[in-house]
Design a protein around this motif. Structure first.
Motif, mmCIF file in Angstrom:
data_model
loop_
_atom_site.group_PDB
_atom_site.id
_atom_site.type_symbol
_atom_site.label_atom_id
_atom_site.label_comp_id
_atom_site.label_asym_id
_atom_site.label_seq_id
_atom_site.Cartn_x
_atom_site.Cartn_y
_atom_site.Cartn_z
ATOM 1 N N ALA A 1 -3.572 4.884 -11.871
ATOM 2 C CA ALA A 1 -4.394 4.958 -10.856
ATOM 3 C C ALA A 1 -4.829 3.531 -10.465
ATOM 4 O O ALA A 1 -5.452 3.292 -9.561
ATOM 5 C CB ALA A 1 -5.363 5.944 -10.747
ATOM 6 N N ILE A 2 -4.730 2.619 -11.516
ATOM 7 C CA ILE A 2 -5.338 1.460 -11.400
ATOM 8 C C ILE A 2 -4.349 0.524 -10.591
ATOM 9 O O ILE A 2 -3.352 0.159 -10.800
ATOM 10 C CB ILE A 2 -5.661 0.503 -13.022
ATOM 11 N N ARG A 3 -4.908 -0.395 -9.584
ATOM 12 C CA ARG A 3 -4.300 -1.172 -8.697
ATOM 13 C C ARG A 3 -3.183 -0.392 -8.012
ATOM 14 O O ARG A 3 -2.091 -1.018 -7.676
ATOM 15 C CB ARG A 3 -3.701 -2.402 -9.442
ATOM 16 N N ARG A 4 -3.202 0.913 -7.774
ATOM 17 C CA ARG A 4 -2.188 1.757 -6.771
ATOM 18 C C ARG A 4 -2.032 0.904 -5.609
ATOM 19 O O ARG A 4 -1.061 1.107 -5.075
ATOM 20 C CB ARG A 4 -2.632 2.980 -6.836
ATOM 21 N N TRP A 5 -2.894 0.317 -5.032
ATOM 22 C CA TRP A 5 -3.026 -0.195 -3.703
ATOM 23 C C TRP A 5 -2.073 -1.249 -3.597
ATOM 24 O O TRP A 5 -1.443 -1.715 -2.287
ATOM 25 C CB TRP A 5 -4.312 -0.953 -3.341
ATOM 26 N N LYS A 6 -1.609 -1.980 -4.565
ATOM 27 C CA LYS A 6 -0.691 -2.811 -4.433
ATOM 28 C C LYS A 6 0.713 -2.403 -3.832
ATOM 29 O O LYS A 6 1.302 -3.037 -3.636
ATOM 30 C CB LYS A 6 -0.317 -3.467 -5.964
ATOM 31 N N LYS A 7 0.981 -1.214 -4.132
ATOM 32 C CA LYS A 7 2.194 -0.599 -3.775
ATOM 33 C C LYS A 7 2.237 -0.372 -2.180
ATOM 34 O O LYS A 7 3.221 -0.219 -1.440
ATOM 35 C CB LYS A 7 2.356 0.902 -4.205
ATOM 36 N N TYR A 8 1.150 -0.463 -1.780
ATOM 37 C CA TYR A 8 0.720 -0.418 -0.154
ATOM 38 C C TYR A 8 0.100 -1.797 0.531
ATOM 39 O O TYR A 8 -0.497 -1.517 1.523
ATOM 40 C CB TYR A 8 -0.099 0.783 0.048
ATOM 41 N N GLU A 9 0.372 -2.749 -0.243
ATOM 42 C CA GLU A 9 -0.255 -3.944 0.201
ATOM 43 C C GLU A 9 -0.009 -4.465 1.505
ATOM 44 O O GLU A 9 -1.097 -4.644 2.129
ATOM 45 C CB GLU A 9 -0.026 -5.050 -0.558
ATOM 46 N N THR A 10 1.198 -4.355 2.159
ATOM 47 C CA THR A 10 1.576 -4.641 3.445
ATOM 48 C C THR A 10 0.635 -3.907 4.537
ATOM 49 O O THR A 10 0.178 -4.243 5.471
ATOM 50 C CB THR A 10 2.902 -4.518 3.616
ATOM 51 N N GLN A 11 0.758 -2.537 4.268
ATOM 52 C CA GLN A 11 0.093 -1.809 5.195
ATOM 53 C C GLN A 11 -1.601 -1.738 4.959
ATOM 54 O O GLN A 11 -2.271 -1.378 5.918
ATOM 55 C CB GLN A 11 0.592 -0.069 4.742
ATOM 56 N N LEU A 12 -1.990 -2.254 4.221
ATOM 57 C CA LEU A 12 -3.401 -2.308 3.916
ATOM 58 C C LEU A 12 -4.052 -3.525 4.259
ATOM 59 O O LEU A 12 -5.183 -3.821 3.972
ATOM 60 C CB LEU A 12 -3.754 -2.092 2.225
ATOM 61 N N THR A 13 -3.452 -4.423 4.770
ATOM 62 C CA THR A 13 -3.807 -5.645 5.199
ATOM 63 C C THR A 13 -5.116 -5.894 6.184
ATOM 64 O O THR A 13 -5.925 -6.390 6.041
ATOM 65 C CB THR A 13 -2.595 -6.555 5.971
ATOM 66 N N PRO A 14 -5.065 -4.837 7.080
ATOM 67 C CA PRO A 14 -6.356 -4.873 7.928
ATOM 68 C C PRO A 14 -7.615 -4.344 7.069
ATOM 69 O O PRO A 14 -8.597 -4.780 7.269
ATOM 70 C CB PRO A 14 -6.202 -3.527 9.094
ATOM 71 N N LEU A 15 -7.200 -3.625 5.831
ATOM 72 C CA LEU A 15 -8.502 -3.229 5.099
ATOM 73 C C LEU A 15 -8.843 -4.411 4.424
ATOM 74 O O LEU A 15 -9.990 -4.423 4.075
ATOM 75 C CB LEU A 15 -7.991 -1.834 4.292
ATOM 76 N N LEU A 16 -7.883 -5.010 3.741
ATOM 77 C CA LEU A 16 -8.048 -6.158 3.031
ATOM 78 C C LEU A 16 -8.884 -7.259 3.617
ATOM 79 O O LEU A 16 -9.973 -7.890 3.146
ATOM 80 C CB LEU A 16 -6.863 -6.851 2.435
ATOM 81 N N ASP A 17 -8.619 -7.283 4.883
ATOM 82 C CA ASP A 17 -9.403 -8.222 5.649
ATOM 83 C C ASP A 17 -10.916 -7.948 6.129
ATOM 84 O O ASP A 17 -11.743 -8.731 5.851
ATOM 85 C CB ASP A 17 -8.534 -8.652 7.138
ATOM 86 N N LEU A 18 -11.057 -6.495 6.276
ATOM 87 C CA LEU A 18 -12.235 -5.957 6.448
ATOM 88 C C LEU A 18 -13.321 -6.414 5.205
ATOM 89 O O LEU A 18 -14.534 -6.740 5.488
ATOM 90 C CB LEU A 18 -12.235 -4.576 6.990
ATOM 91 N N LEU A 19 -12.655 -5.780 3.976
ATOM 92 C CA LEU A 19 -13.550 -5.937 2.826
ATOM 93 C C LEU A 19 -13.747 -7.363 2.684
ATOM 94 O O LEU A 19 -14.903 -8.167 2.057
ATOM 95 C CB LEU A 19 -12.707 -5.354 1.753
ATOM 96 N N ASP A 20 -12.644 -8.464 2.734
ATOM 97 C CA ASP A 20 -13.047 -9.667 2.461
ATOM 98 C C ASP A 20 -14.089 -10.295 3.578
ATOM 99 O O ASP A 20 -14.967 -11.135 3.026
ATOM 100 C CB ASP A 20 -11.853 -10.591 2.748
ATOM 101 N N GLY A 21 -13.880 -9.946 4.583
ATOM 102 C CA GLY A 21 -15.147 -10.398 5.739
ATOM 103 C C GLY A 21 -16.226 -9.860 5.389
ATOM 104 O O GLY A 21 -17.272 -10.445 5.698
ATOM 105 N N ALA A 22 -16.529 -8.659 4.809
ATOM 106 C CA ALA A 22 -17.860 -8.306 4.332
ATOM 107 C C ALA A 22 -18.440 -8.750 3.139
ATOM 108 O O ALA A 22 -19.594 -8.281 2.554
ATOM 109 C CB ALA A 22 -17.831 -6.593 4.274
ATOM 110 N N GLY A 23 -17.581 -9.882 2.351
ATOM 111 C CA GLY A 23 -18.063 -10.136 1.045
ATOM 112 C C GLY A 23 -17.905 -9.222 -0.055
ATOM 113 O O GLY A 23 -18.472 -9.547 -1.065
ATOM 114 N N ILE A 24 -17.023 -8.315 0.108
ATOM 115 C CA ILE A 24 -16.592 -7.572 -1.027
ATOM 116 C C ILE A 24 -15.392 -8.055 -2.082
ATOM 117 O O ILE A 24 -14.377 -8.474 -1.366
ATOM 118 C CB ILE A 24 -16.011 -6.249 -0.557
#
Length: 525
Positions: free
Chosen positions: A498-521
């Motif tokens: 379950a660790i870094r499962r998100w890497k399997k969906y990295e392309t699909q998760l781009t909007p989420l990554l941008d949101l978290l990054d923008g919030a300083g997470i």
């Protein structure tokens, strides 16, 4: 026919036709003529349950059980009404009285099973559901309810058998398809993908079908390594569920802000209840809270009470708030001047009789992070453990999960970006708790626990004031029931998949990554 007899016949007919407003009107005419008729009180009580008029429902059902104490069906409906107002301890007492009367009808047994499930008495729930299935084996819902109890008990094979039977009886029992998909990892040789695809296509305009079947397909595609297909189905399933939720991020923003404002300064020493019994395990759902609960509850001095709603319910009651949500701005505002010691004492009493048999117990409701300040004041010696997991994995796991449809807590989880925004709120609230009560909460990293199980398990037990016990390293052998989304996973040893499962969906998760990054997470790319 006398007037009471005529009215009673009309009442029974309206009851059987589920014409609740009509039944209430007839009961209003009949009760003055037969105020102590247990049957009339029972039907009136159930009518008020259906009309969501709970004080009246409780009053009439209590009277019916007092007048006719040998009727198991009366006691079962009284227990159901008690659960609906979150009086779980009283509900379990009423259910036990009903079960002791050896009910012989499946509807009553099924009702008792639901009451026991909501009271976290899973062994008794399984027994009641099993009785219902034996009496009416052709009822799909009874099979499904038994399966959920068996999952909580760890009987995965038995649960699978009941789910297969449920689907055979009713292929449109949509929840059974998702639960079956979640019971094990699907393989190329054994999966349900073709059948699920056919169901999704055949019921394209059925909202429940689209939610449950697409979520099941997402799980099975992921098991097969088909990640783009899995994410596509996940989005479809969640979009279908979101349509009826009416979720607003602004509502949660206001709620979190109200909690933060309630504790603006560092907390002073409290005169709360002096008990050391409770251990609260909190955190974002799907962040490892069940894993930690299983580790701690493998200790012989600890009982796992499950995900209790009790603290919030007791706080709500003592605040005097009459709004419907258990926690909202009105409730928080009304807690000023609350008696902390009474709050702690009443919370502890509400967990009895399940707790109190061992020195310590775990309350593992993840969303108790909203109440951390209240808990610290009401129970100054209680331990609070918060799980922290990789932010992207946490958000993805929440989005992948179909939480309880009845709970108002998970509205964010039907949209990926709403989930990200909710995580930001959680992260900021935890930073606030660190500021106003430093050292009060142990924040434990899920990934660190997986990488160094014994080191962090020892740290965890030391924080809880528990002596070391080797059984805590073998949590998968813990046979206590578990009724959470992780019910299957925690029956296995520690795993890293379950660790870094998100890497399997990295392309699909781009909007989420941008949101978290923008919030300083912060997260590791």
């Amino acid at each position: 026919m006398t007037e009471p007899a005529h009215l009673y016949a009309q009442l029974v007919e309206a009851f059987n036709q589920r014409e609740w407003l009509k039944a209430r009107a007839i009961a209003g005419r009949l009760l003055p003529l037969t105020p102590n008729d247990p049957g009339v009180c029972y039907i009136t009580g159930v009518t008020f349950i259906e009309l969501q008029e709970m004080p009246l429902a409780l009053g009439f059902l209590r009277k019916a059980t007092d007048l006719e104490p040998q009727r198991a069906d009366y006691a079962a409906q009284f227990a159901k009404a008690l659960t609906m107002v979150r009086l779980y301890r009283e509900a379990l007492d009423a259910a036990d009285k009903a079960a002791a009367l050896s009910p012989g009808d499946p509807f009553t047994l099924d009702t008792l099973g639901v009451v026991y499930t909501q009271g976290h008495a899973h062994e008794r729930a399984a027994e009641a559901f099993r009785g219902a299935v034996m009496l009416m084996p052709g009822q799909a819902s009874y099979r499904f309810n038994l399966a959920t109890a068996l999952v909580a008990m760890g009987d995965i094979a038995g649960a699978a058998q009941e789910l297969e039977s449920c689907i055979a009886l009713d292929p449109t029992f949509w929840g059974a398809h998702l639960t079956l998909a979640q019971l094990r990892k699907q393989t190329r040789e054994s999966n349900h993908v073709a059948n699920l695809q056919a169901l999704a296509a055949a019921h394209a305009h059925n909202q429940d079908a689209q939610t449950f079947v697409n979520m099941a397909l997402a799980k099975e595609h992921e098991d097969l390594g088909e990640y783009p297909a899995a994410f596509e189905r996940l989005v479809l399933g969640k979009a279908s569920g979101k349509e009826v939720r009416g979720y607003s991020t602004r509502h949660d923003e206001a709620l979190f802000e109200a909690v933060t404002r309630r504790f603006p300064q560092p907390l002073e020493a409290s005169s709360g209840d002096p008990t050391q019994e409770p251990i609260f395990v909190i955190g974002m759902p799907r962040s490892g809270t069940t894993l930690v609960e299983r580790i701690i509850s493998s200790h012989p001095d600890v009982y796992s009470a499950g995900e209790l709603q009790n603290f919030g319910v007791v706080l709500k009651r003592q605040s005097g708030s009459t709004t419907l949500p258990v926690i909202d701005m009105d409730t928080i505002e009304r807690t000023k001047g609350i008696d902390w010691a009474r709050l702690g004492t009443d919370y502890l009493a509400s967990t009895r009789p399940a707790t109190g048999q061992r020195p310590r117990f775990i309350d593992k409701l993840p969303h108790n992070f909203l109440y951390a300040g209240f808990i610290a004041q009401a129970l100054p010696h209680a331990r609070i453990v918060c799980l922290r997991r990789d932010p992207v994995d946490t958000c993805l796991s929440n989005f992948r999960q179909l939480f309880s449809q009845l709970s108002p807590l998970y509205g964010y989880s039907f949209d990926l970006l709403d989930t990200g925004r909710y995580f930001v709120l959680f992260d900021r609230l935890m930073a606030h708790w660190r500021q106003v009560m430093p050292g009060r909460i142990l924040e434990l990293d899920y990934e660190a626990l997986v990488d160094a199980q014994e080191e962090h398990s020892r740290r965890l037990l030391a924080f809880c004031g528990l002596p070391w016990d080797d059984r805590c390293l073998q949590f998968e052998k813990n046979d206590a029931p578990v009724n959470t989304a992780s019910a299957v996973q925690v029956r296995a040893p520690m795993y890293r998949t379950a660790i870094r499962r998100w890497k399997k969906y990295e392309t699909q998760l781009t909007p989420l990554l941008d949101l978290l990054d923008g919030a300083g997470i912060a997260f590791e790319r």
